[in-house]
Write a protein that holds these residues in place. Structure first.
Motif, mmCIF file in Angstrom:
data_model
loop_
_atom_site.group_PDB
_atom_site.id
_atom_site.type_symbol
_atom_site.label_atom_id
_atom_site.label_comp_id
_atom_site.label_asym_id
_atom_site.label_seq_id
_atom_site.Cartn_x
_atom_site.Cartn_y
_atom_site.Cartn_z
ATOM 1 N N LEU A 258 29.160 1.605 -8.945
ATOM 2 C CA LEU A 258 29.471 0.201 -8.420
ATOM 3 C C LEU A 258 30.781 -0.014 -7.792
ATOM 4 O O LEU A 258 31.761 0.384 -8.518
ATOM 5 N N ASP A 259 30.895 -1.055 -6.647
ATOM 6 C CA ASP A 259 32.249 -1.402 -5.992
ATOM 7 C C ASP A 259 32.127 -2.846 -5.932
ATOM 8 O O ASP A 259 31.046 -3.478 -5.458
ATOM 9 N N GLU A 303 36.308 0.595 -8.299
ATOM 10 C CA GLU A 303 35.087 1.226 -8.194
ATOM 11 C C GLU A 303 34.846 1.644 -9.595
ATOM 12 O O GLU A 303 35.571 2.015 -10.526
ATOM 13 N N SER A 341 28.212 -3.935 -4.922
ATOM 14 C CA SER A 341 27.317 -3.214 -4.329
ATOM 15 C C SER A 341 27.067 -1.853 -5.384
ATOM 16 O O SER A 341 28.049 -1.576 -5.925
ATOM 17 N N ILE A 342 25.790 -1.442 -5.488
ATOM 18 C CA ILE A 342 25.522 -0.642 -6.582
ATOM 19 C C ILE A 342 24.677 0.712 -5.897
ATOM 20 O O ILE A 342 23.640 0.385 -5.224
ATOM 21 N N GLY A 343 25.054 2.027 -6.140
ATOM 22 C CA GLY A 343 24.370 2.976 -5.892
ATOM 23 C C GLY A 343 23.819 3.429 -7.098
ATOM 24 O O GLY A 343 24.396 4.106 -7.772
ATOM 25 N N ASP A 361 27.295 8.278 -4.722
ATOM 26 C CA ASP A 361 28.304 7.568 -3.898
ATOM 27 C C ASP A 361 27.762 7.517 -2.401
ATOM 28 O O ASP A 361 27.900 6.310 -1.838
ATOM 29 N N LEU A 364 25.814 4.286 -2.681
ATOM 30 C CA LEU A 364 26.698 3.179 -2.782
ATOM 31 C C LEU A 364 27.231 2.820 -1.436
ATOM 32 O O LEU A 364 27.230 1.853 -1.053
#
Length: 380
Positions: A258-259, A303, A341-343, A361, A364
């Motif tokens: 997540l960022d 991150e 935002s999450i990957g 990644d 994300l």
């Protein structure tokens, strides 16, 4: 030169050595060390006064020497209390020392009895040793490794038992005991043991300090200095271990990356201090929904990564959505709004950690590219 004189001076030398060791630990700023330094300085002074008791005025040889030795026990006890973050009442401890000195004066000037003075001192010292053992025992939730604490607690109880046995023996042989420097068998035994009580308990305290310093060093190495989340290095080691376990047991394992969205704008608009506060808050909020078996790490500037053992792709998506919702904050008075935002990626077969994080990644990046503040999972 009598054997009792030598025993007392050797004990004083050991107190000096332990004092020097403690002084070298002062810069660690660990609570209790200063009190232990004072205890060893007092004990050294008391043992020297005992050794030269025949050459000193009676007031110094009896009241002052025993009062200083009592102050050493009190300071030692206070050090253990402070080490565990417990309250120390200086007036009560000072009153205990003054009471001991008054009892010694009574059995010196009103009823001159060496045995009575010895029993009073032994009971006083034994009681404070019991207090030290109980302090360590009651603080067992704060123990890190067990050995230093069990050792020190056991030694305190052994010393207390020795003092109580000494009281009983001296009471039964009152006619034979006339002086601390008397080279009788019982006197030599208890004098030898008593002279090394403080160095032994201080040695236990030093082991406890060393254990605390090791724990702090491990925390500094394994935790992010700002947020307290797992560090990047520690997280990679944990991830490799958990992935090997998952591949061995056949259980699921998922990874979230997540960022914080538009983090540079937060720094530019509110300042770096506000940006740091956002990062700290992200970790604190995330901890409210993650499990004890999950690992939350700061792997870059803004991150973060979350390792979810025993978590399938479907469950990971649910966790990710809950996390995104919890980490969405609206703007307030002087407070920056932010979203994340999450990957999401899940371990497949025998692939490596780098394969999983590469797919997370990519997910994300897709979440960022498609509008931010959303969860994107790797393709099936």
């Amino acid at each position: 030169m009598s054997s009792t004189f030598v025993i007392l001076l050797v004990g004083a030398v050991f107190c000096v050595l332990m004092l020097l060791v403690l002084i070298s630990l002062l810069r660690s700023s660990i609570a209790g060390i200063r009190e232990w330094c004072v205890a060893n300085a007092f004990a050294c002074a008391a043992l020297v006064l005992y050794a030269f008791g025949r050459e000193l005025p009676p007031l110094v040889a009896y009241e002052v020497a025993n009062g200083v030795y009592a102050a050493a026990a009190v300071a030692l006890f206070a050090g253990f209390r402070r080490f565990f973050g417990l309250r120390v009442s200086l007036p009560i401890l000072a009153g205990a020392v003054l009471s001991l000195a008054a009892a010694i004066a009574f059995f010196h000037y009103r009823v001159d009895s060496f045995v009575a003075r010895t029993i009073v001192v032994a009971l006083f010292q034994g009681s404070f040793c019991v207090g030290i053992a109980l302090t360590i025992r009651r603080s067992r939730k704060a123990w890190r490794s067990r050995y230093p604490y069990y050792f020190t607690q056991t030694m305190a109880l052994v010393v207390a038992l020795g003092h109580f046995i000494r009281s009983a023996i001296y009471l039964g042989h009152a006619a034979d005991m006339t002086s601390l420097l008397q080279p009788s068998p019982w006197n030599l035994v208890f004098l030898s043991l008593g002279s090394f009580v403080l160095p032994v308990l201080t040695f236990g305290a030093v082991m406890m300090v060393h254990d605390t310093m090791m724990e702090k060093a491990e925390h500094a190495a394994n935790r992010d200095f700002l947020t307290g989340a797992w560090s990047r290095r520690a997280f990679f080691e944990i991830a490799e271990r958990e992935m090997s376990r998952s591949q061995r047991t056949g259980r699921h394992l998922s990874l979230l990356l997540l960022d914080v969205d538009n983090f540079k704008q937060i720094n530019d608009s509110y300042g770096h201090a506000a940006g740091d506060q956002v990062l700290i808050e992200v970790v604190l909020r995330a901890e409210t929904i993650t499990r004890s078996i999950d690992y939350f790490s700061r792997v870059g500037g803004e991150e973060f990564a979350v390792l979810l053992p025993e978590t399938s792709r479907t469950a990971a998506l649910v966790v990710a959505e809950r996390l995104r919702s919890v980490l969405e904050r609206k703007a307030g008075l002087g407070v920056a709004a932010y979203t994340v935002s999450i990957g999401v990626a899940t371990l497949h077969g025998t692939e490596s950690y780098h394969d999983v994080i590469k797919r997370a990644d990519a997910a994300l990046y897709a979440a960022k590219a498609t509008g931010r503040n959303r969860v994107v999972c790797e393709p099936d």
